[in-house]
Design an enzyme around this catalytic site. Sequence first.
Site, PDB file in Angstrom:
ATOM      1  N   SER A   1       8.817   0.067  20.158  1.00 35.76           N
ATOM      2  CA  SER A   1       8.463  -1.211  20.774  1.00 35.76           C
ATOM      3  C   SER A   1       8.416  -2.317  19.725  1.00 35.76           C
ATOM      4  O   SER A   1       8.515  -2.056  18.527  1.00 35.76           O
ATOM      5  CB  SER A   1       7.093  -1.107  21.470  1.00 35.76           C
ATOM      6  OG  SER A   1       6.074  -0.820  20.518  1.00 35.76           O
TER       7      SER A   1
ATOM      8  N   ILE B   1       8.609  -5.121  17.018  1.00 37.67           N
ATOM      9  CA  ILE B   1       9.501  -5.393  15.893  1.00 37.67           C
ATOM     10  C   ILE B   1      10.435  -4.218  15.628  1.00 37.67           C
ATOM     11  O   ILE B   1      11.629  -4.407  15.380  1.00 37.67           O
ATOM     12  CB  ILE B   1       8.680  -5.729  14.637  1.00 37.67           C
ATOM     13  CG1 ILE B   1       8.038  -7.112  14.789  1.00 37.67           C
ATOM     14  CG2 ILE B   1       9.537  -5.667  13.380  1.00 37.67           C
ATOM     15  CD1 ILE B   1       7.045  -7.459  13.696  1.00 37.67           C
TER      16      ILE B   1
ATOM     17  N   SER C   1       2.415  -8.162   6.504  1.00 40.43           N
ATOM     18  CA  SER C   1       1.986  -9.266   7.352  1.00 40.43           C
ATOM     19  C   SER C   1       1.624 -10.429   6.447  1.00 40.43           C
ATOM     20  O   SER C   1       1.357 -10.239   5.255  1.00 40.43           O
ATOM     21  CB  SER C   1       0.751  -8.851   8.168  1.00 40.43           C
ATOM     22  OG  SER C   1       0.165  -9.957   8.824  1.00 40.43           O
TER      23      SER C   1
ATOM     24  N   TYR D   1      -7.558  -4.728   9.169  1.00 43.29           N
ATOM     25  CA  TYR D   1      -6.108  -4.894   9.157  1.00 43.29           C
ATOM     26  C   TYR D   1      -5.667  -5.596   7.877  1.00 43.29           C
ATOM     27  O   TYR D   1      -4.723  -5.166   7.212  1.00 43.29           O
ATOM     28  CB  TYR D   1      -5.696  -5.705  10.387  1.00 43.29           C
ATOM     29  CG  TYR D   1      -4.223  -6.000  10.505  1.00 43.29           C
ATOM     30  CD1 TYR D   1      -3.314  -4.995  10.830  1.00 43.29           C
ATOM     31  CD2 TYR D   1      -3.739  -7.293  10.324  1.00 43.29           C
ATOM     32  CE1 TYR D   1      -1.959  -5.273  10.965  1.00 43.29           C
ATOM     33  CE2 TYR D   1      -2.394  -7.577  10.464  1.00 43.29           C
ATOM     34  CZ  TYR D   1      -1.507  -6.571  10.784  1.00 43.29           C
ATOM     35  OH  TYR D   1      -0.168  -6.841  10.909  1.00 43.29           O
TER      36      TYR D   1
ATOM     37  N   LYS E   1      -3.239  -4.100   4.857  1.00 42.59           N
ATOM     38  CA  LYS E   1      -1.998  -4.786   4.488  1.00 42.59           C
ATOM     39  C   LYS E   1      -2.034  -5.263   3.035  1.00 42.59           C
ATOM     40  O   LYS E   1      -1.013  -5.195   2.332  1.00 42.59           O
ATOM     41  CB  LYS E   1      -1.748  -5.967   5.436  1.00 42.59           C
ATOM     42  CG  LYS E   1      -1.458  -5.551   6.874  1.00 42.59           C
ATOM     43  CD  LYS E   1      -0.208  -4.688   6.984  1.00 42.59           C
ATOM     44  CE  LYS E   1       0.166  -4.421   8.433  1.00 42.59           C
ATOM     45  NZ  LYS E   1       1.394  -3.587   8.570  1.00 42.59           N
TER      46      LYS E   1
END
Length: 263
Positions: free
Chosen positions: A15, A17, A140, A153, A157
């Site tokens: 799904s 990207i 990100s 998150y 990252k």
Amino acid sequence: MNLENKTIWITGASSGIGKGLALELSKYPCNLILSSRRKEVLEEVKLLCSNQERIAILPLDLTDFENLKPIAEKAVSCFGKVDILINNGGVSQRSLVIDTDISIDKKLMEIDYLGTIGLSKAILKHFVENKSGHFVTVSSLMGKFSSPYRSGYCGAKHALHGFFDALRMEHEKDHIKVTMICPGFVNTDVAKNALTGDGSKQDSQDKATENGLTVEEFSKRVIKAIQKEKFEAYIGKKEVLGVYLKRFFPKLLHKFVMKSQVR
């Protein structure tokens, strides 16, 4: 880099990207290996792709990060070689620090960080033996600066950048490349699937994500970054300016983020 006859392995390909990259890359004369937990959904993605005879399906679970070597061996066996690993699998977060159970921080690190480096380590010897290989890791903008509601998150990252910067330096002698892809807002279900403080999905979209780049446009820009073998690529709209504000005017960035009311 010429993608002709390269074998490209994409995680999180069911799904968002990952799916977008599969659809765009299938237009090139290359081999694709599509991975995620859901085999049946991967088969559906394959049916939407061009050159389906050059596409292999390989289910995996990034949370099983200690047992990914056999998966890497299967990936190599699909077409005899892996040239590019696109580390795209992951999950986001939408919850305040004070409301987030530590188990959710652990889960984010296991999927977004440990799963990614576990798979990368599993394929690394293959790259070294071939004296070539390219890690393309979807981080990100939150890997370069932070925002409220994304603490775990952001932590995961940021950690990816530290790891892959070191890997790039250690294996430059082996002609191994690393490209860090830093998306801004992309119109996917990332917000809907984001974990909240108790581990449940947010299950709602936000305007910033909805108004982000289309997956098709984003995927095309990623492919260009891969072909140019960029160290890092910041892909989005005006939010990419945050990278430069963080570098030169961190207090100003703080003020902008606080005023933005981004959830």
